[in-house]
Design an enzyme around this catalytic site. Structure first.
Site, PDB file in Angstrom:
ATOM      1  N   PRO A 171       0.813  -1.185   0.042  1.00 19.40           N
ATOM      2  CA  PRO A 171      -0.063   0.013   0.120  1.00 19.40           C
ATOM      3  C   PRO A 171       0.711   1.396  -0.088  1.00 19.40           C
ATOM      4  CG  PRO A 171      -0.024  -1.044   2.115  1.00 19.40           C
ATOM      5  CD  PRO A 171       0.825  -2.138   1.259  1.00 19.40           C
ATOM      6  N   LYS A 221      -1.236   2.803  -4.722  1.00 16.65           N
ATOM      7  CA  LYS A 221      -1.472   2.298  -6.065  1.00 16.65           C
ATOM      8  C   LYS A 221      -2.777   1.513  -6.288  1.00 16.65           C
ATOM      9  CE  LYS A 221       0.978   5.357  -7.645  1.00 16.65           C
ATOM     10  NZ  LYS A 221       0.124   6.638  -7.595  1.00 16.65           N
TER      11      LYS A 221
HETATM   12  P1  FAD Z   1     -11.482  -6.206  -4.449  1.00 15.07           P
HETATM   13  O1  FAD Z   1     -11.813  -5.068  -3.892  1.00 15.07           O
HETATM   14  O2  FAD Z   1     -10.671  -7.216  -3.887  1.00 15.07           O
HETATM   15  O3  FAD Z   1     -12.989  -6.640  -5.170  1.00 15.07           O
HETATM   16  C1  FAD Z   1     -13.051  -8.000  -5.326  1.00 15.07           C
HETATM   17  C2  FAD Z   1     -14.463  -8.609  -5.319  1.00 15.07           C
HETATM   18  O4  FAD Z   1     -14.619  -9.835  -5.877  1.00 15.07           O
HETATM   19  C3  FAD Z   1     -14.792  -8.594  -3.731  1.00 15.07           C
HETATM   20  O5  FAD Z   1     -15.983  -7.768  -3.692  1.00 15.07           O
HETATM   21  C4  FAD Z   1     -15.087 -10.144  -3.911  1.00 15.07           C
HETATM   22  O6  FAD Z   1     -16.060 -10.491  -2.722  1.00 15.07           O
HETATM   23  C5  FAD Z   1     -15.259 -10.583  -5.019  1.00 15.07           C
HETATM   24  N1  FAD Z   1     -15.117 -11.994  -5.151  1.00 15.07           N
HETATM   25  C6  FAD Z   1     -13.998 -12.639  -4.866  1.00 15.07           C
HETATM   26  N2  FAD Z   1     -13.887 -14.032  -5.238  1.00 15.07           N
HETATM   27  C7  FAD Z   1     -15.222 -14.014  -5.986  1.00 15.07           C
HETATM   28  C8  FAD Z   1     -15.994 -15.175  -6.519  1.00 15.07           C
HETATM   29  N3  FAD Z   1     -15.290 -16.337  -6.590  1.00 15.07           N
HETATM   30  N4  FAD Z   1     -16.841 -15.024  -7.014  1.00 15.07           N
HETATM   31  C9  FAD Z   1     -17.569 -13.709  -7.008  1.00 15.07           C
HETATM   32  N5  FAD Z   1     -17.100 -12.754  -6.404  1.00 15.07           N
HETATM   33  C10 FAD Z   1     -15.957 -12.845  -5.815  1.00 15.07           C
HETATM   34  N6  FAD Z   1      -4.980   0.031  -1.677  1.00 15.07           N
HETATM   35  C11 FAD Z   1      -4.618   1.116  -1.404  1.00 15.07           C
HETATM   36  O7  FAD Z   1      -4.130   1.990  -2.561  1.00 15.07           O
HETATM   37  N7  FAD Z   1      -4.378   1.666  -0.083  1.00 15.07           N
HETATM   38  C12 FAD Z   1      -4.658   1.104   0.998  1.00 15.07           C
HETATM   39  O8  FAD Z   1      -4.714   1.173   2.024  1.00 15.07           O
HETATM   40  C13 FAD Z   1      -5.269  -0.228   0.807  1.00 15.07           C
HETATM   41  N8  FAD Z   1      -5.512  -1.112   1.755  1.00 15.07           N
HETATM   42  C14 FAD Z   1      -5.979  -2.438   1.417  1.00 15.07           C
HETATM   43  C15 FAD Z   1      -6.157  -3.333   2.538  1.00 15.07           C
HETATM   44  C16 FAD Z   1      -6.463  -4.775   2.268  1.00 15.07           C
HETATM   45  C17 FAD Z   1      -6.718  -5.443   3.715  1.00 15.07           C
HETATM   46  C18 FAD Z   1      -6.586  -5.106   0.958  1.00 15.07           C
HETATM   47  C19 FAD Z   1      -7.181  -6.558   0.825  1.00 15.07           C
HETATM   48  C20 FAD Z   1      -6.339  -4.222  -0.109  1.00 15.07           C
HETATM   49  C21 FAD Z   1      -5.946  -3.040   0.115  1.00 15.07           C
HETATM   50  N9  FAD Z   1      -5.801  -2.077  -0.708  1.00 15.07           N
HETATM   51  C22 FAD Z   1      -5.175  -0.737  -0.410  1.00 15.07           C
HETATM   52  C23 FAD Z   1      -5.774  -2.311  -2.206  1.00 15.07           C
HETATM   53  C24 FAD Z   1      -7.076  -2.062  -2.878  1.00 15.07           C
HETATM   54  O9  FAD Z   1      -8.026  -1.891  -1.834  1.00 15.07           O
HETATM   55  C25 FAD Z   1      -7.218  -2.833  -3.885  1.00 15.07           C
HETATM   56  O10 FAD Z   1      -6.410  -2.694  -4.764  1.00 15.07           O
HETATM   57  C26 FAD Z   1      -8.905  -2.784  -4.512  1.00 15.07           C
HETATM   58  O11 FAD Z   1      -9.822  -3.021  -3.760  1.00 15.07           O
HETATM   59  C27 FAD Z   1      -8.913  -3.664  -5.826  1.00 15.07           C
HETATM   60  O12 FAD Z   1     -10.245  -3.675  -6.389  1.00 15.07           O
HETATM   61  P2  FAD Z   1     -10.781  -4.777  -7.084  1.00 15.07           P
HETATM   62  O13 FAD Z   1     -12.229  -4.589  -7.333  1.00 15.07           O
HETATM   63  O14 FAD Z   1      -9.776  -5.261  -8.152  1.00 15.07           O
HETATM   64  O15 FAD Z   1     -10.737  -6.112  -5.729  1.00 15.07           O
HETATM   65  C1  DHB Z   2      -3.995   5.595   2.660  1.00 13.91           C
HETATM   66  C2  DHB Z   2      -3.737   4.338   2.398  1.00 13.91           C
HETATM   67  C3  DHB Z   2      -2.313   3.918   1.647  1.00 13.91           C
HETATM   68  O1  DHB Z   2      -1.872   2.962   1.345  1.00 13.91           O
HETATM   69  C4  DHB Z   2      -1.638   5.200   1.435  1.00 13.91           C
HETATM   70  O2  DHB Z   2      -0.644   5.307   0.696  1.00 13.91           O
HETATM   71  C5  DHB Z   2      -2.092   6.548   1.588  1.00 13.91           C
HETATM   72  C6  DHB Z   2      -3.362   6.566   2.258  1.00 13.91           C
HETATM   73  C7  DHB Z   2      -5.250   5.630   3.552  1.00 13.91           C
HETATM   74  O3  DHB Z   2      -6.036   4.524   3.502  1.00 13.91           O
HETATM   75  O4  DHB Z   2      -5.882   6.798   3.452  1.00 13.91           O
END
Ligand code: FAD
Ligand code: DHB
Length: 389
Positions: free
Chosen positions: A292, A296
């Site tokens: 994180p 990005k």
């Molecule tokens: P996701 O948000 O993971 O969404 C995927 C969706 O698919 C989910 O709703 C899930 O329930 C669903 N799914 C999964 N498997 C199945 C299945 N088999 N069938 C149907 N549905 C399914 N990024 C930052 O920039 N800053 C942060 O602070 C940060 N903190 C994070 C903390 C955590 C714990 C995690 C896991 C990620 C974090 N990230 C952070 C990254 C960011 O949140 C993700 O890059 C972003 O959520 C990606 O979006 P997405 O829609 O690709 O995936």
């Molecule tokens: C937050 C998370 C991050 O990973 C970051 O680089 C900046 C902000 C946040 O959760 O606000």
């Protein structure tokens, strides 16, 4: 065909893709494993690149973000009490927007409701088939019944643990991974931010990040060993540790309060290539994970949506499949650059267990160089505000 695009996953990438495609007249069905409430309860990213802001506006969901989001013109990186300011606005002419992933997702669900698109929740046992045939098919169980949908394309937006990536034969996938020996413990608290911009703090006690969601809601993090559990961290322990990792000037302004959410996230860099397999396209965390540091993850998911939606619209409205053929290579170019930036920020700001004394000096020298060199600041700013699509 039952629909044009089946989107697996109703997180930010799946919902934004559905929003952009439906506005272009393309029919979609979103299959989400969890309930809407569960998706909205996940506290994750907080910083939007300006390209993401513009993408959300173009997708018709910018109004609440523009009213409630906090534009930030810069950020701080620190070495102990030394604060290095990176002025994005002066260095690049651009800025970022503080607006939580939860808010973006809520806006996307509201827009999907208003358009009347199909988003199915509680979907289990998704199986993707016929990716090399004239029509793909996706089977799943919902409300106890097994169903199958045929479609032209399948979008795998189901995150790191989803089924889409694993549908590509293992022998045809190449995975690149780095697992870091620490996690981030994050809390949300209804208190005023310690500073008006974010602080990425490198201290002798480890890394801390002071972020925010609004003028009375903070998101603060500290680096913790992977073996730590949330139960090990009382609020008091968190505040004591956080306070000693941020610069004295910020610590003097710290207001503490009860945490309303507390969780630990492991840090990992991961890319799976290719992003396209026949009629399947992978987007967001289904294909790649960044640590994180540098914010990005969500932004990369959105640039994938930009490339994938362009390719799908061209294929489904004009029959031109060049964009589908080029999707993987095009998206990966930007993904690898964000991988590099997130890895560099992580290395520059965290303590690695068992590191030698040289490593700490390298972090200090990198920050000292950043403080003194406008070229170095510009490089960081250009990456932080987001590379062009
Ligand atoms: P996701 O948000 O993971 O969404 C995927 C969706 O698919 C989910 O709703 C899930 O329930 C669903 N799914 C999964 N498997 C199945 C299945 N088999 N069938 C149907 N549905 C399914 N990024 C930052 O920039 N800053 C942060 O602070 C940060 N903190 C994070 C903390 C955590 C714990 C995690 C896991 C990620 C974090 N990230 C952070 C990254 C960011 O949140 C993700 O890059 C972003 O959520 C990606 O979006 P997405 O829609 O690709 O995936
Ligand atoms: C937050 C998370 C991050 O990973 C970051 O680089 C900046 C902000 C946040 O959760 O606000």
């Amino acid at each position: 065909m039952d629909t044009q695009v089946v989107i697996i996953g109703g997180g930010p990438s799946g919902l934004l893709l559905s929003q952009v495609l439906n506005r272009a007249g393309i029919a979609t069905v979103v299959l989400e494993r969890s309930s809407r409430a569960h998706v909205l309860s996940r506290i994750r990213a907080g910083v939007l690149e300006w390209g993401s802001v513009e993408l959300l506006r173009e997708a018709g969901i910018g109004a609440r973000m523009d009213a409630q989001g906090l534009p930030h013109d810069g950020t701080y990186l620190t070495d102990g009490d030394r604060m290095v300011h990176i002025d994005f606005k002066a260095l690049t002419g651009r800025r970022v927007m503080i607006y939580g992933q939860t808010e973006v997702t809520e806006d996307l669900y509201a827009a999907q409701d208003a358009m009347g698109t199909t988003v199915l929740h509680g979907v289990e046992d998704v199986v993707i088939e016929d990716l090399d045939a004239a029509q793909a098919s996706v089977s799943f169980t919902v409300e106890g019944a097994r169903r199958t949908l045929t479609c032209a394309y399948v979008a795998g937006c189901d995150g790191f643990h989803g089924v889409s990536r694993k549908t590509i034969p293992e022998a045809k996938r190449q995975e690149f991974e780095r697992v870091y020996p620490f996690g981030w413990l994050g809390i949300l608290s209804r208190t005023p931010p310690v500073h008006d911009e974010l602080i990425y703090a490198n201290s002798e006690h480890g890394f801390a990040l002071a972020s925010m969601r609004n003028p009375n809601l903070v998101r603060y993090y500290v680096q913790v060993p992977l073996s730590d559990k949330v139960e090990d961290w009382s609020d008091d322990r968190f505040w004591t540790e956080f306070k000693r990792r941020i610069p004295a000037q910020a610590a003097a302004a710290l207001v503490t309060g009860p945490s309303i959410e507390k969780s630990i996230a492991p840090l990992r860099s991961f890319v799976s290539e290719p992003l396209r397999w026949g009629r399947l396209l992978l987007l967001g965390d289904a294909a790649h994970i960044v640590p994180p540091t540098g914010a990005k993850g969500l932004n990369l998911a959105f640039s994938d949506v930009h490339y994938a939606s362009e390719a799908l619209i061209a294929a489904l409205t004009h029959g031109s499949t060049a964009g589908i053929d080029g999707y993987s290579a095009r998206a990966l170019q930007r993904i690898w650059k964000a991988m590099r930036f997130s890895w560099q920020m992580t290395t520059m700001l965290h303590q690695f267990e068992g590191e030698d004394s040289f490593a700490a000096q390298m972090r200090r020298a990198t920050l000292a160089h950043l403080a003194d060199s406008e070229t170095a600041q510009k490089d960081l700013a250009e990456n932080y505000i987001g590379l062009p699509y």
